[in-house]
Write a protein that holds these residues in place. Structure first.
Motif: not given
Length: 302
Positions: A79, A82-84, A87, A284-285, A287-288, A291-292
């Motif tokens: 979390y 990714s802050r998602s 995910i 996914r982590t 990559q997120a 992007k941040r």
């Protein structure tokens, strides 16, 4: 096309080196490697001992800790990276399915191997990538080596590693690192070289030293690309874990190899699912997070 019956022998059969010369050369090289290992075996053991200790410590930490604690820490890391919520929930579902399949312990062993391999690849790849970015001559020397490392079949890495280090976890770990480090080096080099020249000129105008320019300007702006390198390093580490299981690396890779050898479809599928789930979580982590970093960089310098 003419048949070999009507063509001189030298044109029909390639003039290869004599088999005796090849056998003699192979014997000299193989004996040299074995002699080197016998002579400096104690030095090799001393150098690899910290890797063995760190890997064993991390394996014990992951496997002996309560599963709920490991899962909560993992979800917190995912979390924060990714802050998602999507995910994070996906990670929770994937890890719970792995646990219910009876593969929690083997997954923790694989996570320990991938974690150590990734950390070593970062420690090795980051400085080399920086050196390549700062010198075209060094880049010209290292690029062909990276080309060979990335095009050579993964099984071939095991041959020199086994000859020098023997069978066990550390030789497998070293093979994983060798296979996974090129993306880290290449993308670190690329990220630094892609930094806008106008930004570098502004840093020079403020009197920044080369070291200050590297750590305060180039590295922060190159972080998204470097994170992509870390992402690829993790993916390649996971891919190599199955191959490295042939020399003593445990975890999901060893289970997958056993399933192949014994033609256990269901067992192999479950271990493959666990490897895919871990790969997706890491991918996914990271990559997120990349992007941040990219958005933050654009806001600060845009």
């Amino acid at each position: 096309m003419a048949s070999c019956d009507f063509v001189p022998g030298i044109l029909c059969k390639f003039p290869a080196i004599s088999d005796q010369y090849i056998r003699d050369a192979r014997k000299i090289i193989d004996d040299g490697f074995k002699g080197l290992v016998r002579e400096y075996g104690h030095v090799i053991d001393a150098v690899t001992a910290p890797l063995q200790w760190f890997l064993n410590y991390l394996e014990r930490l992951f496997t002996n800790s309560p599963w709920i604690v490991v899962l909560m820490i993992m979800l917190a890391i995912v979390y924060l990276g990714s802050r998602s919520l999507r995910i994070t929930i996906g990670t929770a579902i994937g890890m719970l399915l792995i646990g219910m399949s009876g593969l929690w312990g083997d997954t923790m062993v694989t996570l320990a191997i991938v974690t150590v391999a990734t950390l070593i690849a970062i420690v090795i790849g980051l400085p080399i990538g920086i050196l390549m970015a700062r010198s075209d001559r060094i880049q010209g020397v290292i690029n062909p080596i990276l080309d060979v490392m990335q095009t050579m079949p993964s099984f071939v890495y095991l041959i020199p590693v086994v000859v020098i280090f023997g069978i066990g976890k550390v030789p497998g770990l070293i093979a994983v690192v060798i296979y996974a480090v090129p993306p880290m080096i290449r993308l670190t080099n690329l990220g630094i070289r892609l930094v806008d020249k106008e930004v570098l000129e502004a840093a020079d105008a403020f009197g920044s030293s080369p070291g200050q320019k590297l750590w305060n300007v180039q590295m922060p702006l190159a972080l998204p690309t470097i994170m992509a390198g870390i992402n690829q390093t993790i993916m390649m580490s996971l891919a190599m874990v199955v191959v490295a299981s042939m020399v003593g690396v445990g975890g999901l890779g060893r289970n997958t190899l056993q399933a192949i050898n014994n033609q256990f479809f269901t067992f192999g599928f479950l271990n493959g699912f666990a490897l895919v789930a871990i790969a997706i979580i890491f991918d996914r982590t990271s990559q997120a997070f990349g992007k941040r970093l990219q958005k933050h960089s654009e806001v600060v310098h845009g």
